[in-house]
Design a protein around this motif. Structure first.
Motif, PDB file in Angstrom:
ATOM      1  N   PRO A  99      32.072   5.658 -40.183  1.00  0.00           N
ATOM      2  CA  PRO A  99      32.789   4.582 -39.482  1.00  0.00           C
ATOM      3  C   PRO A  99      32.448   4.507 -37.993  1.00  0.00           C
ATOM      4  N   LYS A 100      32.332   5.679 -37.368  1.00  0.00           N
ATOM      5  CA  LYS A 100      32.000   5.714 -35.934  1.00  0.00           C
ATOM      6  C   LYS A 100      30.580   5.196 -35.697  1.00  0.00           C
ATOM      7  N   LEU A 102      28.852   3.137 -37.627  1.00  0.00           N
ATOM      8  CA  LEU A 102      28.818   1.697 -37.905  1.00  0.00           C
ATOM      9  C   LEU A 102      29.448   0.897 -36.768  1.00  0.00           C
ATOM     10  N   LYS A 103      30.499   1.429 -36.165  1.00  0.00           N
ATOM     11  CA  LYS A 103      31.144   0.745 -35.052  1.00  0.00           C
ATOM     12  C   LYS A 103      30.223   0.682 -33.843  1.00  0.00           C
ATOM     13  N   GLU A 104      29.496   1.785 -33.597  1.00  0.00           N
ATOM     14  CA  GLU A 104      28.618   1.858 -32.428  1.00  0.00           C
ATOM     15  C   GLU A 104      27.313   1.100 -32.624  1.00  0.00           C
ATOM     16  N   ARG A 105      26.794   1.163 -33.839  1.00  0.00           N
ATOM     17  CA  ARG A 105      25.427   0.681 -34.063  1.00  0.00           C
ATOM     18  C   ARG A 105      25.339  -0.585 -34.910  1.00  0.00           C
ATOM     19  N   SER A 106      26.383  -0.833 -35.706  1.00  0.00           N
ATOM     20  CA  SER A 106      26.449  -2.039 -36.542  1.00  0.00           C
ATOM     21  C   SER A 106      25.189  -2.191 -37.389  1.00  0.00           C
ATOM     22  N   THR A 109      22.103   0.438 -37.654  1.00  0.00           N
ATOM     23  CA  THR A 109      22.306   1.774 -38.228  1.00  0.00           C
ATOM     24  C   THR A 109      21.120   2.198 -39.092  1.00  0.00           C
ATOM     25  N   ALA A 134      29.913  -2.092 -45.128  1.00  0.00           N
ATOM     26  CA  ALA A 134      28.854  -2.116 -44.114  1.00  0.00           C
ATOM     27  C   ALA A 134      27.974  -3.347 -44.302  1.00  0.00           C
TER      28      ALA A 134
END
Length: 272
Positions: A99-100, A102-106, A109, A134
């Motif tokens: 989750p972290k 995906l939030k940072e890199r979208s 990733t 995702a």
């Protein structure tokens, strides 16, 4: 106890070194970093099967006979795995790591399953990506040395043994039951994974990777090969990227590689 005492070969030691050098040179398969008592025992078994008297004659036939080489490759690689192996680790990955990322890199990733064997591990990553909703363009790069296991992985058909840790709701959502003992991964999960042949000890690594999983692979390498591999993994990670290793594997020199432990068997690259 040294490796020599673990197995005594009936064949010539110097010629065995010659064999490994020539296999690396001709086939781009470097077996020199693996634990040699295991490698040599398997090679010797194949030689005895066909009544070879020496390594040089065997090597010359490996060069000429595709079927003989395919059998060699199949016997020298180790392919035992299952979905969600060590479920609590995958649960931690799902709740805290991905989750972290995906939030940072979208959509940027990058996930790599190194030494993916028959595909259970990268498909587990793909299922978790689906569970986290995702973006569809996020793929899992899945690599292995053995072209035969990659072919099996692409088919995505597995026995009940591989499914032992898969919860019933996940089976229903992401697998098709072929018969009483066989399941097939659904196409939208398959589409998340890109399979590629790759030699961890010889080939170039990609860079700027967010998550690398290499589980129950490094245990077959000797110490020099392990150190080289972990250094290359660390270099491949982006700042803040995570390396996920097997439950019998620990990186004792992680600090010198620029890594820190965030959870047992999860190592994060220290931010610049």
């Amino acid at each position: 106890m040294n490796e020599k005492s673990l197995y005594s070969s009936p064949y010539d030691d110097k010629e065995y070194v010659w064999l490994l050098d020539n296999i690396a040179r001709h086939f781009q398969l470097d077996l020199r970093g693996y634990k040699q008592h295991r490698v040599r025992r398997r090679i010797d078994m194949l030689m005895r099967k066909y009544s070879y008297k020496d390594y040089k004659t065997y090597f010359e036939d490996l060069r000429k006979d595709g079927k003989l080489w395919d059998e060699f490759l199949d016997k020298l690689t180790i392919n035992v795995t299952e979905f969600f192996r060590n479920p609590e680790k995958w649960d931690y990955l799902k709740k805290h790591i991905l989750p972290k990322i995906l939030k940072e890199r979208s959509t940027k990733t990058k996930i790599w399953s190194a030494g993916c064997s028959t595909g259970e591990e990268p498909y587990t990553h793909a299922i978790i990506l689906e569970e986290l909703n995702a973006p569809k363009n996020i793929k899992v790069l899945a690599t292995d040395l053995d072209k035969f296991v990659l072919q099996k992985a692409k088919r995505g058909i597995y026995s009940e043994r591989s499914m032992i840790n898969v919860p019933e709701d996940i089976r229903k959502k992401y697998f098709r039951k072929v018969d009483n003992e066989t399941y097939e991964v659904l196409s939208h999960v398959k589409n998340r994974v890109v399979f590629k042949q790759h030699n961890l000890l010889m080939d170039k690594f990609e860079s700027d990777i967010d998550l690398i999983s290499c589980r129950n692979v490094v245990i077959y390498f000797d110490m020099d090969a392990k150190n080289k591999l972990y250094k290359n993994f660390a270099n491949s990670l982006r700042s803040g990227g995570v390396l996920f290793v097997g439950s019998t594997e620990r990186i004792f020199n992680y600090k010198s590689l620029g890594l820190e432990v965030i959870e047992p068997f999860f190592y994060q690259k220290v931010s610049d």
